[in-house]
Design an enzyme around this catalytic site. Structure first.
Site, PDB file in Angstrom:
ATOM      1  N   ASP A  57       0.820  -1.221   0.000  1.00  0.00           N
ATOM      2  CA  ASP A  57       0.000   0.000   0.000  1.00  0.00           C
ATOM      3  C   ASP A  57       0.856   1.274   0.000  1.00  0.00           C
ATOM      4  O   ASP A  57       0.700   2.147   0.860  1.00  0.00           O
ATOM      5  CB  ASP A  57      -0.936   0.032   1.214  1.00  0.00           C
ATOM      6  CG  ASP A  57      -1.850  -1.166   1.295  1.00  0.00           C
ATOM      7  OD1 ASP A  57      -2.272  -1.663   0.237  1.00  0.00           O
ATOM      8  OD2 ASP A  57      -2.140  -1.615   2.423  1.00  0.00           O
ATOM      9  N   GLY A  81     -10.317  -8.614   8.320  1.00  0.00           N
ATOM     10  CA  GLY A  81     -11.689  -9.083   8.255  1.00  0.00           C
ATOM     11  C   GLY A  81     -12.630  -8.458   9.272  1.00  0.00           C
ATOM     12  O   GLY A  81     -13.792  -8.850   9.357  1.00  0.00           O
ATOM     13  N   ALA A 122     -14.050   1.451   8.203  1.00  0.00           N
ATOM     14  CA  ALA A 122     -13.280   2.691   8.286  1.00  0.00           C
ATOM     15  C   ALA A 122     -11.786   2.428   8.141  1.00  0.00           C
ATOM     16  O   ALA A 122     -11.004   2.541   9.099  1.00  0.00           O
ATOM     17  CB  ALA A 122     -13.576   3.410   9.602  1.00  0.00           C
ATOM     18  N   SER A 152     -13.623  -0.439   2.633  1.00  0.00           N
ATOM     19  CA  SER A 152     -13.020  -1.694   2.206  1.00  0.00           C
ATOM     20  C   SER A 152     -14.046  -2.804   2.361  1.00  0.00           C
ATOM     21  O   SER A 152     -14.628  -2.979   3.432  1.00  0.00           O
ATOM     22  CB  SER A 152     -11.795  -2.010   3.065  1.00  0.00           C
ATOM     23  OG  SER A 152     -11.241  -3.261   2.719  1.00  0.00           O
ATOM     24  N   GLU A 184     -11.364  -1.918  -2.360  1.00  0.00           N
ATOM     25  CA  GLU A 184     -10.750  -1.102  -1.321  1.00  0.00           C
ATOM     26  C   GLU A 184      -9.710  -0.168  -1.946  1.00  0.00           C
ATOM     27  O   GLU A 184      -9.612  -0.047  -3.163  1.00  0.00           O
ATOM     28  CB  GLU A 184     -10.102  -1.988  -0.249  1.00  0.00           C
ATOM     29  CG  GLU A 184      -9.139  -3.019  -0.787  1.00  0.00           C
ATOM     30  CD  GLU A 184      -8.748  -4.065   0.253  1.00  0.00           C
ATOM     31  OE1 GLU A 184      -9.314  -4.066   1.368  1.00  0.00           O
ATOM     32  OE2 GLU A 184      -7.868  -4.891  -0.045  1.00  0.00           O
TER      33      GLU A 184
END
Length: 306
Positions: free
Chosen positions: A35, A112, A148, A167, A199
């Site tokens: 990311d 998750g 969030a 997401s 996401e």
């Protein structure tokens, strides 16, 4: 001056040309990432990234040779524990300069879970590194219709700041944020959804349009990872975002920008700065670690490509 820079190069790659695509940058140094959020402040290129020791940091004088810096809040913050199980892990940070100061959004959660929070930190500048945490600005809980995480700060053409997030579950949202507190205000807008998973929203303006980039599919399943970067465009920052075929991204639409292939698979976690898109791709020959890729992002007939 470089408060969080350090010597050494764990997981270094020496001058590895990462793709045969025409506009791909040749990168070297510390390239293992996940990311990567790219931002250029002055003459220095920065990346903030997902890390299990706070907010990961990379820096480069030219955008090609990268060094690993010292993590921001590497020891963790006490309030994170209720969201990430008392770990030091931070996901998908997003750094910008706004109104003369550096701002840094980031997410804390567990895999998750909808028990998640987006935090905010501020500093006089990125290079100064005097980060002060401002706490959580947005949270979610089990039973909500959103998660969030994966914050993305963007300024619209009228100069108003927004925060996108989300997401899985029902997907991607955006909301205005106060120009001073940088906390969400007003209504939220639903931008994109996909049953395969969606996401890592990133919004940018170019010409007459706003462009919404997302990562779809499964990010972190080794050879079975299906991550890929998709996009749509809209004349309004709040949507609707349509792909090349005119399909609304709320209805699963999205034109694929990059699906990877060969040694490097599952591109995602994308960001854009100074006309350059950064993202990670998984190295199938090195334990499926995420590796940094950067490309010049161009627009042909109003659609992005590299």
């Amino acid at each position: 001056m470089f408060k969080y820079l350090k010597q050494g190069a764990a997981c270094a790659f020496a001058m590895l040309a990462l793709s045969a695509q025409a506009a791909t940058w040749t990168l070297s140094g510390d390239l293992v990432t996940h990311d990567p959020d790219l931002y250029k402040e002055g003459n220095t290129w920065w990346i903030v990234e997902t890390s299990d020791t706070g907010i990961g940091v990379k820096y480069s004088a030219d955008g090609h040779a990268w060094k690993q810096g010292v993590s921001i809040f590497g020891g963790g913050l006490s309030w994170w524990g209720q969201y990430n199980g008392n770990s030091k892990t931070v996901w998908a940070p997003d750094v910008h300069v706004w109104n003369g100061k550096a701002i840094l959004y980031y997410a804390v959660s567990t895999f998750g879970s909808q028990k998640s929070a987006i935090g905010l930190a501020t500093a006089s500048s990125i290079i100064g590194g005097n980060w002060v945490d401002q706490g959580a600005v947005l949270t979610s809980a089990p039973g909500n219709d959103f998660n969030a995480i994966d914050p993305n700060f963007v300024v619209d053409k009228a100069g108003q700041p927004w925060l996108s997030y989300g997401s899985f579950w029902t997907g991607i949202y955006t909301t205005r944020v106060d120009a001073n507190t940088l906390k969400p205000i007003g209504s939220r807008y639903h931008l994109a959804a996909d049953s395969s998973g969606i996401e890592n929203a990133f919004i940018m303006a170019n010409g007459s349009y706003y462009y919404l980039f997302v990562s779809k599919g499964t990010c972190c399943a080794g050879a079975n990872s299906t991550y890929h970067i998709s996009y749509g465009r809209s004349t309004s920052i709040t949507g609707p975002y349509l792909d090349k075929n005119g399909v609304n991204m709320l209805n699963g639409g999205g034109t694929t920008l990059d699906a990877g292939g060969g040694r490097f698979i599952a591109p995602g976690g994308e960001s854009v700065s100074n006309g350059v898109m950064a993202r990670h791709e998984l190295d199938s020959q090195n334990g499926y670690n995420g590796v940094l890729f950067m490309n010049d992002l161009t627009f042909v007939n109003g659609w992005p490509t590299y």
